[in-house]
Motif scaffolding. Structure first.
Motif, mmCIF file in Angstrom:
data_model
loop_
_atom_site.group_PDB
_atom_site.id
_atom_site.type_symbol
_atom_site.label_atom_id
_atom_site.label_comp_id
_atom_site.label_asym_id
_atom_site.label_seq_id
_atom_site.Cartn_x
_atom_site.Cartn_y
_atom_site.Cartn_z
ATOM 1 N N VAL A 46 33.479 31.329 37.830
ATOM 2 C CA VAL A 46 34.389 30.935 38.904
ATOM 3 C C VAL A 46 33.562 30.394 40.063
ATOM 4 O O VAL A 46 32.691 31.098 40.596
ATOM 5 C CB VAL A 46 35.246 32.128 39.372
ATOM 6 N N ALA A 99 41.736 32.021 34.564
ATOM 7 C CA ALA A 99 40.663 32.864 34.024
ATOM 8 C C ALA A 99 41.145 33.799 32.918
ATOM 9 O O ALA A 99 40.327 34.527 32.337
ATOM 10 C CB ALA A 99 40.042 33.687 35.151
ATOM 11 N N VAL A 105 33.945 37.973 34.043
ATOM 12 C CA VAL A 105 34.023 36.946 35.078
ATOM 13 C C VAL A 105 32.705 36.929 35.846
ATOM 14 O O VAL A 105 32.182 37.987 36.219
ATOM 15 C CB VAL A 105 35.192 37.212 36.050
ATOM 16 N N THR A 107 31.238 35.141 39.271
ATOM 17 C CA THR A 107 31.487 34.300 40.444
ATOM 18 C C THR A 107 30.180 33.704 40.937
ATOM 19 O O THR A 107 29.133 34.351 40.906
ATOM 20 C CB THR A 107 32.152 35.085 41.583
ATOM 21 N N SER A 114 33.401 35.205 46.173
ATOM 22 C CA SER A 114 33.162 36.584 45.752
ATOM 23 C C SER A 114 34.412 37.438 45.933
ATOM 24 O O SER A 114 34.792 38.209 45.042
ATOM 25 C CB SER A 114 31.998 37.176 46.550
ATOM 26 N N GLY A 117 36.875 36.582 43.234
ATOM 27 C CA GLY A 117 36.487 37.127 41.935
ATOM 28 C C GLY A 117 36.819 38.597 41.788
ATOM 29 O O GLY A 117 37.212 39.054 40.699
ATOM 30 N N ALA A 121 39.140 39.686 38.698
ATOM 31 C CA ALA A 121 38.610 40.617 37.693
ATOM 32 C C ALA A 121 39.424 41.908 37.659
ATOM 33 O O ALA A 121 39.650 42.484 36.584
ATOM 34 C CB ALA A 121 37.141 40.918 37.972
ATOM 35 N N LEU A 128 32.854 42.228 36.141
ATOM 36 C CA LEU A 128 32.596 41.187 37.130
ATOM 37 C C LEU A 128 31.124 41.168 37.506
ATOM 38 O O LEU A 128 30.543 42.204 37.841
ATOM 39 C CB LEU A 128 33.435 41.438 38.390
ATOM 40 N N ALA A 130 28.796 39.142 40.313
ATOM 41 C CA ALA A 130 28.820 38.259 41.486
ATOM 42 C C ALA A 130 27.417 37.712 41.703
ATOM 43 O O ALA A 130 26.481 38.470 41.967
ATOM 44 C CB ALA A 130 29.288 39.019 42.723
#
Length: 457
Positions: A46, A99, A105, A107, A114, A117, A121, A128, A130
């Protein structure tokens, strides 16, 4: 670069843990880290699509290439409008839908991506990662997200990333305006804890003030303006301040320890710009300038107004409060929708005030003790000024991009208590009947003494 070592923090929102991976070349570890979280399935990246480079390369492309070979992956680009990415209901819903099907995921971006995301998520119930691309805010390392709801900025629970990856090489090459915005977010530590302490002591916060969620950041913050340090050392200090700030916010379960009047000011500027279809500067840049104003407000309230010398009976909800809330928002949103949303928040806040009588009586019964603590938590405006200037970050409203006029700055100051349901010093001044033009004059004059001319130079 950073002096922080990889660490684990329990996540109250997801029941798991956040792993911090912060080191030069950290991106090379992304593939293995993703595979640990989700050994199979699609990786969804993302990103906002804004060009991001480091060491001559493209960050988005480097992140995609770091996913394990053969692993299915695709990129979801966050919709962007005239204000860039705005985390309103439509944007969150669209990215969540796009998504769907992700096994994990990832980001790639600064604070807004962030925050998005974390929400996506959480909704999809997938891991997730980041990838932090700039030292721009402390929100990477906390389980909360700032969203736009009915035109108003609201902080909501979301989740911690399973892994926060900070590649020193990427952060060091981030645009300077993002780094300076991070400094602005960081200097809030010199006033925001006073607002949180006040709310807790008056029974207006669900928790109790705890120095564990403030002191680690206050201890690190002086490194931001250490003239003897190298540029690399100062950047290391900034990453540490922001990351530790996010972790303590997460542990506290609220942004309140590091978000007071100064963050309100930035949110007010954002909300007015969104309502009017105008541009606004980065959140942290606005917070930095507003931190000078916040420190000045505390100085005036404690020294000139001596607001805590009053008796509890002298604090009363104004009979025309609803009119005042709606009047402050009408110029930027004549439809009244923003006024409706803000009045709901302010009304809820004042209802809590009415139910907090025992705590309020106790506060004023021990006022000397509380005022001593508040004076220690609300620093001299010179402290944020020194840090901002050391980095070349904006310290006046005219230095923001676009510049904020003296008239708009004064309006934003007047709007502070009329936006959300969290109590700050501004609310006490409203209850005391002191929230007026005379007070604004004194606050702006105090800020001017610290920075030259906060509104015009």
């Amino acid at each position: 670069m950073t002096s922080l070592s990889p660490t684990e923090r329990a996540s109250s929102s997801s029941g798991g843990a956040m792993r911090l991976v912060a080191e030069p070349g950290a991106l090379r570890r992304l593939g293995a880290l993703v595979d640990e979280l989700a050994p199979s399935g699609e990786v969804v990246l993302v990103t906002d699509g804004v060009p991001k480079t480091f060491s001559g390369g493209d960050v988005d492309a480097a992140v995609a290439a770091a996913v394990s070979p053969g692993r299915p992956r695709r990129t979801v680009r966050v919709p962007s409008g005239s204000h860039g990415v705005t985390l309103d209901e439509a944007t969150v819903d669209a990215v969540t839908a796009d998504a769907t099907g992700a096994a994990v995921v990832v980001t790639v971006g600064s604070g807004t991506v962030s925050d998005l995301g974390k929400v996506v998520a959480a909704a999809l119930e997938v891991p997730l990662v980041a990838v932090q691309t700039a030292a721009s805010v402390n929100g990477f390392a906390d389980p909360l997200s700032v969203l736009v709801r009915k035109g108003a900025k609201r902080t909501v629970p979301s989740r911690w990333p399973d892994i926060l990856l900070i590649d020193h090489d990427i952060v060091a090459d981030a645009p300077s305006e993002l780094t300076r915005a991070g400094v602005g977010d960081a200097v809030a530590i010199w006033s925001s804890p006073a607002d949180w302490y006040l709310a807790c002591a008056l029974g207006m916060d669900d928790g109790r003030y705890d120095g564990r969620f403030v002191d680690p950041v206050r201890d690190l913050a002086p490194r931001l303006s250490d003239a003897s340090s190298t540029a690399a050392d100062r950047l290391s200090a900034l990453v540490d301040v922001l990351t530790v700030g996010g972790l303590v916010i997460g542990d506290a379960g609220t942004t309140a320890p590091l978000s007071g009047v100064e963050h309100l000011f930035s949110h007010v500027l954002d909300m007015s710009a969104l309502a009017e279809g105008a541009a606004h500067d980065l959140h942290g840049a606005q917070v930095g300038v507003a931190s000078i104003l916040s420190a000045a407000l505390w100085d005036v309230a404690l020294t000139d107004e001596r607001v805590f010398d009053l008796d509890p009976d002298d604090l009363a909800v104004p009979a025309d409060l609803e009119e005042r809330v709606r009047a402050v928002w009408h110029p930027v949103d004549p439809s009244g929708a923003l006024g409706d949303e803000c009045w709901r928040a302010v009304d809820a806040k004042m209802r809590r005030w009415g139910a907090a009588a025992p705590a309020i009586e106790d506060f004023f019964g021990r006022r000397n003790e509380h005022v001593t603590t508040l004076r220690a938590l609300a620093a001299d405006p010179a402290l944020p000024v020194a840090a901002l200037r050391a980095w070349g970050a904006p310290s006046t409203f005219a230095q923001l991009r676009p510049a904020v006029s003296a008239e708009r700055a004064r309006w934003a100051l007047s709007a502070l208590p009329f936006m959300r349901d969290r109590l700050t010093l501004a609310d006490v001044l409203v209850l005391a009947g002191r929230w007026d033009d005379g007070l604004f004059d004194r606050v702006l004059a105090r800020a001017d003494r610290a920075v030259g001319s906060v509104a015009t130079s």
